[in-house]
Design a protein around this motif. Structure first.
Motif, PDB file in Angstrom:
ATOM      1  N   ARG A 244     -47.384  52.474 -94.867  1.00 46.25           N
ATOM      2  CA  ARG A 244     -47.556  52.658 -96.302  1.00 46.25           C
ATOM      3  C   ARG A 244     -46.175  52.702 -96.967  1.00 46.25           C
ATOM      4  N   PHE A 245     -46.185  52.698 -98.278  1.00 45.19           N
ATOM      5  CA  PHE A 245     -44.937  52.770 -99.038  1.00 45.19           C
ATOM      6  C   PHE A 245     -45.010  53.889-100.071  1.00 45.19           C
ATOM      7  N   CYS A 246     -43.878  54.490-100.331  1.00 42.92           N
ATOM      8  CA  CYS A 246     -43.754  55.450-101.417  1.00 42.92           C
ATOM      9  C   CYS A 246     -42.459  55.131-102.158  1.00 42.92           C
ATOM     10  N   THR A 247     -42.277  55.722-103.311  1.00 44.83           N
ATOM     11  CA  THR A 247     -41.120  55.396-104.140  1.00 44.83           C
ATOM     12  C   THR A 247     -40.305  56.645-104.429  1.00 44.83           C
ATOM     13  N   SER A 248     -39.025  56.557-104.164  1.00 36.66           N
ATOM     14  CA  SER A 248     -38.121  57.680-104.376  1.00 36.66           C
ATOM     15  C   SER A 248     -37.891  57.898-105.875  1.00 36.66           C
ATOM     16  N   PRO A 249     -37.347  59.049-106.251  1.00 41.04           N
ATOM     17  CA  PRO A 249     -37.084  59.294-107.675  1.00 41.04           C
ATOM     18  C   PRO A 249     -36.183  58.257-108.325  1.00 41.04           C
ATOM     19  N   ASP A 250     -35.295  57.607-107.549  1.00 40.28           N
ATOM     20  CA  ASP A 250     -34.430  56.580-108.150  1.00 40.28           C
ATOM     21  C   ASP A 250     -34.980  55.174-107.962  1.00 40.28           C
ATOM     22  N   GLY A 251     -36.272  55.075-107.624  1.00 41.34           N
ATOM     23  CA  GLY A 251     -36.951  53.784-107.640  1.00 41.34           C
ATOM     24  C   GLY A 251     -36.881  52.971-106.367  1.00 41.34           C
ATOM     25  N   VAL A 252     -36.435  53.551-105.253  1.00 36.84           N
ATOM     26  CA  VAL A 252     -36.345  52.826-103.986  1.00 36.84           C
ATOM     27  C   VAL A 252     -37.670  52.951-103.227  1.00 36.84           C
TER      28      VAL A 252
ATOM     29  N   TRP B  93     -30.622  60.516 -98.672  1.00 35.55           N
ATOM     30  CA  TRP B  93     -31.460  60.503 -97.473  1.00 35.55           C
ATOM     31  C   TRP B  93     -32.315  61.765 -97.359  1.00 35.55           C
ATOM     32  N   VAL B  94     -31.772  62.913 -97.749  1.00 32.56           N
ATOM     33  CA  VAL B  94     -32.587  64.137 -97.761  1.00 32.56           C
ATOM     34  C   VAL B  94     -33.695  64.009 -98.805  1.00 32.56           C
ATOM     35  N   ASN B  95     -33.364  63.468 -99.971  1.00 34.14           N
ATOM     36  CA  ASN B  95     -34.374  63.263-101.012  1.00 34.14           C
ATOM     37  C   ASN B  95     -35.468  62.319-100.551  1.00 34.14           C
ATOM     38  N   ASP B  96     -35.097  61.283 -99.789  1.00 32.66           N
ATOM     39  CA  ASP B  96     -36.098  60.333 -99.295  1.00 32.66           C
ATOM     40  C   ASP B  96     -37.053  61.005 -98.309  1.00 32.66           C
ATOM     41  N   LEU B  97     -36.533  61.890 -97.474  1.00 33.45           N
ATOM     42  CA  LEU B  97     -37.406  62.636 -96.569  1.00 33.45           C
ATOM     43  C   LEU B  97     -38.389  63.481 -97.368  1.00 33.45           C
ATOM     44  N   GLU B  98     -37.929  64.111 -98.433  1.00 32.81           N
ATOM     45  CA  GLU B  98     -38.820  64.870 -99.315  1.00 32.81           C
ATOM     46  C   GLU B  98     -39.917  63.961 -99.876  1.00 32.81           C
ATOM     47  N   THR B  99     -39.518  62.790-100.310  1.00 29.41           N
ATOM     48  CA  THR B  99     -40.475  61.848-100.900  1.00 29.41           C
ATOM     49  C   THR B  99     -41.538  61.433 -99.892  1.00 29.41           C
ATOM     50  N   VAL B 100     -41.123  61.141 -98.666  1.00 31.02           N
ATOM     51  CA  VAL B 100     -42.055  60.665 -97.643  1.00 31.02           C
ATOM     52  C   VAL B 100     -43.076  61.742 -97.269  1.00 31.02           C
TER      53      VAL B 100
END
Length: 357
Positions: A9-17, A85-92
């Motif tokens: 699946r995909f999710c989107t980080s706060p900065d749009g990645v 990278w820490v923020n991306d882990l939060e997002t996932v």
């Protein structure tokens, strides 16, 4: 090959990645922090990663993801940094709906795991760090010669990463899996090519070299297991020892291997699995009665096993006492116990209640 199919699946980080993540297996969650050189689809049948995926999916819903700039996640990204990278882990984990979980950090995934665990102590139940470090290469006490070697490695990636001839990439492969077979080396060479662009490879390396969580690591509060191959070349053994010494109460397990990534046929891999499975609560096993509990219910079981009453649990989890009572009623039914005392005995026998902070 892992026996079950993975779901990507995909999710989107706060900065749009866009971040790609995959789940396999069933049972309680186990989250692996993304580490450099991953590709969810390419790794699936690989001779280097497939035994990791198969074994860690055996008793868990195993979640892994490709970090920004790598694999199936977006390659053209505005920022590569420790914070991102820490923020991306939060997002996932938020996208996956996971509330509390053990966290596995391999290589540079280890400092990212530490960053997340310190930021979210209520969500990380156990921390497993393999081949990791607190200080990136440029943050260690290097000699001028060692600093030159570190810069030369980045320059090698810059020059030869994207070429069809794998000679440049073979240098990195032999650091990751020096005892790998010819097939494993070929596959890892190709992983390097398909998982990241030459431009991002050099960006990654320069940022990894500057990571430093040595001041952050002592703030860790969850049970922590640190494992490190004694003869590996990618991350010095002394950096693994330092990492374990910085985290309060962490247990350190040396492994007899030269490989940064343990291979399926080496004894160190079986030993690694034994140590990790013994470290995680027995209730993590997929066949256990605790596997029937939701993540929130397992969180309550941990607090019940610590001897906390309903009011304390409600305050800890920011829930109403009525909600706590409803959860406990469900827990007792699933565990087939009649009262709190029986639940505590069963939970403690399964390894819950060891964390008291």
């Amino acid at each position: 090959m892992p026996s079950a199919k993975q779901q990507i699946r995909f999710c989107t980080s706060p900065d749009g990645v866009r971040i790609a993540y995959a789940t396999t297996g069933t049972g309680p969650p186990l989250v692996k922090v993304a580490n450099w050189l991953s590709h969810l689809e390419f790794d699936w049948n690989s001779p280097v990663w497939r035994h990791w995926i198969a074994e860690l999916s055996r008793d868990h819903t195993y979640l892994r993801y490709d970090e920004r700039g790598c694999g199936l996640s977006d390659w053209e990204v505005p920022e590569l940094s420790f914070e991102a990278w820490v923020n991306d882990l939060e997002t996932v984990v938020d996208a996956a709906g996971i509330e509390r979980f053990p966290l596995l950090g391999i290589s540079q995934g280890a400092p990212i795991a530490i960053g997340y665990a310190v930021r979210h102590p209520e969500r990380v139940s156990h921390l497993i760090l393999h081949g990791g470090y607190a200080r990136g290469r440029q943050k260690r006490n290097l000699t001028p010669q060692q600093r030159k070697e570190a810069e030369t490695m980045v320059e090698l990636a810059e020059l030869g990463w994207g070429k069809e001839n794998p000679a440049f990439r073979q240098f990195f492969t032999t650091q990751f899996i020096p005892d790998g077979t010819e097939e494993q080396h070929r596959w890892f060479n190709e992983l390097e090519r398909v998982s990241v662009s030459p431009e991002n490879a050099t960006r990654f390396m320069r940022i990894f070299d500057k990571i430093d969580v040595s001041a952050l690591a002592p703030e860790g509060s969850c049970p922590t297991l640190v494992l490190h191959a004694a003869q590996e070349a990618r991350v010095p053994f002394d950096e693994g020892r330092l990492l374990a010494s910085l985290i309060p109460g962490a247990r350190f397990v040396p492994l007899e291997s030269r490989n940064h990534l343990l291979l399926e046929d080496e004894p160190a891999w079986r030993y690694w699995l034994e140590e990790v499975r013994a470290f995680l609560p027995a209730g993590s096993a997929g066949g256990s009665v605790f596997a029937a509990l939701t993540a929130r219910e397992r969180e309550l079981v941990e607090l019940i096993a610590q001897g906390r009453d309903n009011a304390q649990i409600a305050a800890r989890l920011a829930l109403s006492e009525k909600t706590v009572r409803n959860h406990i009623t469900s827990i007792f039914a699933k565990l087939e116990v009649e009262n709190r005392s029986q639940a505590i005995v069963l939970a403690r026998d399964a390894g819950y209640g060891k964390k008291t902070s």
